[in-house]
Design an enzyme around this catalytic site. Structure first.
Site, short mmCIF file in Angstrom:
data_model
loop_
_atom_site.label_atom_id
_atom_site.label_comp_id
_atom_site.label_asym_id
_atom_site.label_seq_id
_atom_site.Cartn_x
_atom_site.Cartn_y
_atom_site.Cartn_z
N LYS A 208 -18.84 -10.04 49.27
CA LYS A 208 -19.93 -9.35 49.98
C LYS A 208 -20.83 -10.37 50.67
O LYS A 208 -21.17 -10.21 51.84
CB LYS A 208 -20.73 -8.49 49.01
CG LYS A 208 -21.86 -7.71 49.68
CD LYS A 208 -22.66 -6.88 48.68
CE LYS A 208 -21.87 -5.71 48.15
NZ LYS A 208 -22.73 -4.80 47.32
N GLU A 214 -15.89 -18.80 43.27
CA GLU A 214 -14.44 -18.85 43.10
C GLU A 214 -13.72 -18.39 44.36
O GLU A 214 -12.74 -19.01 44.81
CB GLU A 214 -14.01 -17.98 41.92
CG GLU A 214 -14.57 -18.40 40.58
CD GLU A 214 -15.88 -17.71 40.22
OE1 GLU A 214 -16.23 -17.66 39.03
OE2 GLU A 214 -16.57 -17.23 41.15
N GLY A 270 -19.31 -3.77 42.61
CA GLY A 270 -17.99 -4.39 42.76
C GLY A 270 -16.89 -3.66 42.02
O GLY A 270 -15.79 -3.44 42.54
N ARG A 271 -17.18 -3.26 40.78
CA ARG A 271 -16.14 -2.61 39.97
C ARG A 271 -15.92 -1.16 40.38
O ARG A 271 -15.04 -0.49 39.82
CB ARG A 271 -16.50 -2.72 38.50
CG ARG A 271 -17.87 -2.17 38.12
CD ARG A 271 -18.27 -2.62 36.73
NE ARG A 271 -19.63 -2.23 36.38
CZ ARG A 271 -20.73 -2.90 36.72
NH1 ARG A 271 -20.63 -3.98 37.49
NH2 ARG A 271 -21.93 -2.50 36.32
N GLU A 356 -18.15 -4.30 31.75
CA GLU A 356 -19.22 -4.83 32.59
C GLU A 356 -20.29 -3.76 32.81
O GLU A 356 -21.46 -4.08 33.02
CB GLU A 356 -18.65 -5.29 33.93
CG GLU A 356 -19.63 -6.15 34.73
CD GLU A 356 -18.98 -6.85 35.90
OE1 GLU A 356 -18.55 -8.01 35.75
OE2 GLU A 356 -18.87 -6.21 36.98
N HIS A 387 6.44 -2.68 20.46
CA HIS A 387 7.11 -3.82 19.83
C HIS A 387 6.19 -5.02 19.78
O HIS A 387 6.65 -6.16 19.65
CB HIS A 387 8.40 -4.14 20.59
CG HIS A 387 9.40 -3.03 20.55
ND1 HIS A 387 10.41 -2.97 19.61
CD2 HIS A 387 9.51 -1.91 21.30
CE1 HIS A 387 11.12 -1.86 19.81
NE2 HIS A 387 10.59 -1.20 20.82
N LYS A 507 -22.54 -18.49 35.15
CA LYS A 507 -22.36 -18.98 36.51
C LYS A 507 -23.39 -20.07 36.83
O LYS A 507 -23.07 -21.08 37.46
CB LYS A 507 -22.48 -17.82 37.50
CG LYS A 507 -21.31 -16.84 37.44
CD LYS A 507 -21.62 -15.52 38.10
CE LYS A 507 -21.90 -15.65 39.57
NZ LYS A 507 -22.10 -14.33 40.21
#
Length: 545
Positions: A208, A214, A270-271, A356, A387, A507
């Site tokens: 944004k 990152e 964001g999510r 979050e 399994h 951060k």
């Protein structure tokens, strides 16, 4: 109107008394006393069927939980969200992911402005661009057709597109390769670009602010990779990079034409953004028509959530069951187990959505909660998990509520595969609920020494969600179901589901540590003893003093 803390609401006290009186009844006992619960404790909406009969609840439990929702102000908060009010109070923002999938002609107002036309303006620009990439009209710097699309983002700018691409592969253009980069570990970028031709590769950089550490580190390295492969001509960047951002100046400085920047708004978390411009790579993959089917699925669930009565409302019911499991039965985690390989990344997507959003220890008013909030969400596709970790689900010391996800009809109808898949998902719910007693084990002729090892306690709650068949529409409805479940949970717990201050401290400290790792001179010991020692060791490993 201020809502009292969870424990201060009358329905909570009634639920606590109900749990003390009847909460110990097992699922075996509940089904024996009420054989019809398997047909009755179900609900359906927007193409999703929910069976919650194997949850440890009775009609009285559900009635009290519905009272709790009412006392929590759920109806008013839901209306406020859909109306564009600034319910994200800590950031002063509206919460309007529902506007991203509102149909043309709908009206949703924020600060006096109808935002729906702007949403469709961006969707139309996305569609025009996606069509140009898909039909070859958008060519790379050398004139070659684009054959690979690499999405560069992190968090919601990555998890949504990755999950959607995996889920919608049957509808994706097979002539295009899609890869995703999120981790700042260089391995992620190296592997994502391995075997690709820079002349045929398009990067979608999703940030944004165009400052996410990152994402921009990966984008800069991707830019360098591209220029190495195309002779260093900086003009190539504009043909091989587009941006999902709101900062035109930074986008232009990177070398991207702002005409190829696709924006979104501060009322999109964001999510909650996979159906915004963040979904550009998804639209390129499946095409604009299929992407609009995805949006229609979202909207169908939005309307179900907005209009269905609480007792038949899928997100409300799922949230109430979650609160019951967490705050009365003591559950600390939730497993989401999709019995559909295309949904392999769905649990990872839900981890961010839920944890979050509701991994909070203070209420909306800043006071500390005095109860548990979000459980840990996790999961893997069945039957692989059977399994692996199902041993713990069946015989471990911690009870883990489960959501089983399955499709009634397969995308690929091959032999007995789908019948076997469905048999397994149904059997696992039955086994978790009813287990196997010592008497039943002995009746099978088991040696006495092995009887304790082969007993299954049972009484482990699960819900089963069925889609008729996986499709873009079905995926949209499923994602929206969980979005709204998380919202309802946050409303009952009294937390703000739409901020994420908990990601900030790490951060900030990482930026400080990075400067110390890269400094020419040894840094002053500015941290605790452990952190200082780790920095010194890592500096030595990097060849620094």
């Amino acid at each position: 109107m201020a809502v009292p803390p969870l424990r201060a609401r009358p329905a909570f006290a009634a639920l606590a008394a109900h749990h003390a009186a009847a909460g110990g009844r097992t699922l075996r006992e509940l089904f024996a006393a009420d054989p019809g619960r398997g047909e009755r404790l179900t609900a359906e909406g927007a193409g999703v069927f929910l069976d919650y009969a194997k949850q440890r609840v009775t009609d009285e439990t559900m009635a009290l939980l519905l009272r709790l929702a009412d006392e929590s102000g759920l109806a008013a908060r839901t209306a406020a969200m859909f109306a564009g009010e600034r319910i994200n109070t800590t950031e002063g923002r509206a919460v309007l992911h529902v506007a991203l999938r509102a149909p043309r002609g709908a009206r949703i107002v924020v600060d006096g402005e109808d935002v729906v036309p702007k949403v469709h303006e961006v969707l139309d620009r996305m569609a025009a661009f996606a069509d140009r990439v898909r039909d070859g009209a958008w060519a790379g710097h050398t004139g070659k057709r684009i054959r690979a699309v690499v999405n560069v983002g992190i968090g919601g700018s990555d998890l949504g597109p990755v999950m959607a691409h995996r889920a919608l592969r049957p509808w994706a253009d097979p002539s295009l390769v899609f890869r995703f980069v999120s981790n700042v570990d260089a391995t992620d970028l190296v592997e994502a670009t391995r075997g690709l031709d820079p002349a045929e590769t398009l990067f979608v950089v999703a940030s944004k602010t165009f400052t996410t550490q990152e994402t921009m580190t990966n984008a800069e390295s991707a830019r360098a990779w591209l220029l190495r492969g195309l002779g260093g001509d900086a003009r190539a960047v504009a043909r091989h990079f587009v941006a999902v951002s709101t900062d035109a100046a930074r986008v232009k400085a990177f070398g991207i034409d702002p005409a190829n920047m696709f924006g979104f708004w501060d009322w999109v978390g964001g999510r909650y953004s996979m159906d915004s411009a963040i979904g550009l790579s998804t639209m390129i993959a499946v095409g604009p028509a299929r992407f609009r089917e995805l949006l229609a699925g979202f909207h169908a669930m939005d309307e179900h959530f907005r209009t269905a009565p609480p007792a038949r409302n899928l997100p409300v019911l799922k949230a109430l069951l979650s609160v019951w499991n967490v705050n009365f039965l003591g559950a600390t985690s939730t497993a989401v187990l999709p019995y559909d390989q295309y949904l392999e990344r769905f649990p990872a997507y839900l981890q961010q959505l839920a944890m979050e959003s509701n991994g909070k220890r203070v209420r909306l008013d800043g006071t500390a909660v005095d109860h548990d909030t979000c459980p840990v969400w996790w999961g893997e596709p069945g039957t692989n998990g059977q399994h692996s970790f199902y041993q713990l689900l069946h015989q471990g010391t911690r009870v883990v509520p489960v959501d089983f996800l399955a499709c009634e009809r397969p995308v690929h109808d091959v032999g007995r595969h789908h019948a076997m898949l469905l048999a397994n998902v149904v059997a696992q719910g039955e086994a978790l609920a009813f287990g196997r007693t010592a008497a039943e084990v002995r009746a099978e002729g088991t040696p006495e020494a092995l009887v304790p090892h082969r007993v299954f306690e049972g009484n482990r709650p699960s819900s089963t969600l069925l889609l008729e068949r996986l499709s873009p529409h079905a995926l949209g409805a499923l994602v929206a179901l969980y979005e709204h479940q998380v919202f309802v949970e946050g409303t009952l717990w009294g937390v703000n589901s739409f901020d994420q201050w908990g990601v900030e401290l790490g951060k900030v400290l990482a930026s400080r540590v990075l400067a110390e790792l890269e400094a020419d001179a040894p840094p002053a010991p500015a941290h605790d003893g452990s952190t200082n020692a780790l920095i010194r060791r890592l500096r030595r490993a990097r060849g620094a003093r």
